[in-house]
Design a protein around this motif. Sequence first.
Motif, mmCIF file in Angstrom:
data_model
loop_
_atom_site.group_PDB
_atom_site.id
_atom_site.type_symbol
_atom_site.label_atom_id
_atom_site.label_comp_id
_atom_site.label_asym_id
_atom_site.label_seq_id
_atom_site.Cartn_x
_atom_site.Cartn_y
_atom_site.Cartn_z
ATOM 1 N N ARG A 84 1.003 -1.208 -0.266
ATOM 2 C CA ARG A 84 0.062 -0.407 0.387
ATOM 3 C C ARG A 84 0.852 0.981 0.015
ATOM 4 N NH1 ARG A 84 -2.569 -3.417 -0.983
ATOM 5 N NH2 ARG A 84 -4.485 -3.956 -0.485
ATOM 6 N N TYR A 85 0.076 2.283 -0.296
ATOM 7 C CA TYR A 85 1.394 3.893 -0.611
ATOM 8 C C TYR A 85 0.667 4.661 -0.064
ATOM 9 C CZ TYR A 85 3.493 0.497 -4.013
ATOM 10 O OH TYR A 85 3.765 -0.624 -4.719
ATOM 11 N N MET A 86 1.558 5.144 0.494
ATOM 12 C CA MET A 86 0.791 6.488 1.956
ATOM 13 C C MET A 86 1.740 7.689 1.446
ATOM 14 S SD MET A 86 1.312 6.865 6.474
ATOM 15 C CE MET A 86 3.143 6.400 5.648
ATOM 16 N N ARG A 87 0.497 8.650 0.879
ATOM 17 C CA ARG A 87 1.208 10.110 0.199
ATOM 18 C C ARG A 87 0.401 10.922 1.468
ATOM 19 N NH1 ARG A 87 -1.665 10.708 -4.669
ATOM 20 N NH2 ARG A 87 -3.195 8.989 -5.133
ATOM 21 N N ARG A 88 0.425 12.097 0.927
ATOM 22 C CA ARG A 88 -0.226 13.325 0.973
ATOM 23 C C ARG A 88 -1.215 13.486 2.719
ATOM 24 N NH1 ARG A 88 -4.291 15.149 -4.008
ATOM 25 N NH2 ARG A 88 -2.978 15.566 -4.671
ATOM 26 N N LEU A 89 0.151 13.326 3.114
ATOM 27 C CA LEU A 89 -0.517 13.692 4.929
ATOM 28 C C LEU A 89 -0.306 14.926 4.931
ATOM 29 C CD1 LEU A 89 1.622 11.534 7.998
ATOM 30 C CD2 LEU A 89 1.347 14.285 7.551
ATOM 31 N N LYS A 109 -3.346 5.626 11.881
ATOM 32 C CA LYS A 109 -4.437 5.799 11.408
ATOM 33 C C LYS A 109 -3.741 4.537 9.700
ATOM 34 C CE LYS A 109 -8.677 5.254 10.579
ATOM 35 N NZ LYS A 109 -9.345 3.930 10.984
ATOM 36 N N ALA A 110 -3.389 5.538 8.758
ATOM 37 C CA ALA A 110 -2.705 4.562 7.189
ATOM 38 C C ALA A 110 -2.283 3.521 7.755
ATOM 39 C CB ALA A 110 -1.785 5.296 6.823
ATOM 40 N N LEU A 111 -2.187 2.424 8.725
ATOM 41 C CA LEU A 111 -0.753 1.656 8.462
ATOM 42 C C LEU A 111 -2.581 0.808 8.956
ATOM 43 C CD1 LEU A 111 2.143 2.643 10.833
ATOM 44 C CD2 LEU A 111 2.135 1.623 8.057
ATOM 45 N N GLU A 112 -3.015 1.286 10.198
ATOM 46 C CA GLU A 112 -4.358 0.586 10.313
ATOM 47 C C GLU A 112 -5.281 0.037 9.523
ATOM 48 O OE1 GLU A 112 -8.800 1.548 11.912
ATOM 49 O OE2 GLU A 112 -6.736 2.031 13.558
ATOM 50 N N ASP A 117 -6.916 -3.463 5.449
ATOM 51 C CA ASP A 117 -7.609 -3.988 3.225
ATOM 52 C C ASP A 117 -6.599 -5.092 2.852
ATOM 53 O OD1 ASP A 117 -8.488 -3.351 1.037
ATOM 54 O OD2 ASP A 117 -6.484 -2.081 0.905
ATOM 55 N N GLY A 118 -5.705 -5.782 3.761
ATOM 56 C CA GLY A 118 -4.714 -6.579 3.511
ATOM 57 C C GLY A 118 -3.615 -6.315 2.613
ATOM 58 N N GLY A 119 -3.023 -5.186 3.253
ATOM 59 C CA GLY A 119 -1.408 -4.506 2.488
ATOM 60 C C GLY A 119 -0.918 -5.664 2.892
ATOM 61 N N ARG A 161 7.861 -0.012 5.399
ATOM 62 C CA ARG A 161 7.722 -0.795 6.375
ATOM 63 C C ARG A 161 6.704 -2.110 6.332
ATOM 64 N NH1 ARG A 161 4.429 0.090 12.012
ATOM 65 N NH2 ARG A 161 3.663 -1.911 11.596
ATOM 66 N N ALA A 162 7.452 -3.389 7.225
ATOM 67 C CA ALA A 162 6.273 -4.559 6.786
ATOM 68 C C ALA A 162 5.072 -4.386 7.861
ATOM 69 C CB ALA A 162 6.785 -5.565 7.546
ATOM 70 N N LEU A 163 4.210 -4.539 7.568
ATOM 71 C CA LEU A 163 2.710 -4.829 7.898
ATOM 72 C C LEU A 163 2.699 -5.613 8.770
ATOM 73 C CD1 LEU A 163 0.420 -2.289 5.471
ATOM 74 C CD2 LEU A 163 1.280 -1.371 7.352
#
Length: 163
Positions: A84-89, A109-112, A117-119, A161-163
């Motif tokens: 999964r890709y986190m952006r625009r914080l 919250k993004a990690l959650e 979502d199966g990431g 980072r791994a989830l």
Amino acid sequence: MGQWYQASDPTRVHRLLEASDRASAGDSTDPPKRSMRSTERAVAAGWVWVLREDDQDVAMITVSTEWSGDAALLAHFPATDSPRYMRRLAVAPDRHGTGSLLSMRTIRKALEIAQSDGGTAMRCETNPRDEGAVRVLHALGFHRYGPEIGRPPTSAILLSRAL
């Protein structure tokens, strides 16, 4: 503590994003140019989450299944099945004084979201001169991969980072 909700109004999201960018840039640099079309696409896809406290949107994050950068950069990340890709914080300007705590809460919250979502990994990029962001990401278990991309003041580093 506020309530997280999935964004449905791209104009509202875009305003928060641009206001956060202006506050972060201050007088030292120009804020990044943001695309309303990209915001509309992210909101329509259900990728944008907003934290609302005291009748105000105070933070937001985008968590997507798609990498928005140069595809060649993906080779720097460790292999994983479902990244999964986190952006625009973004953090509301009047909350920038508590920025690192609110940023940490938003990244959590993004990690959650990504895990539910199966990431299998969370990937992102950030400006290496934003020492606060780099510190928060490292504290949350992110590691840097690959070289610095681009030139200061708008260069970036890749983290995962791994989830």
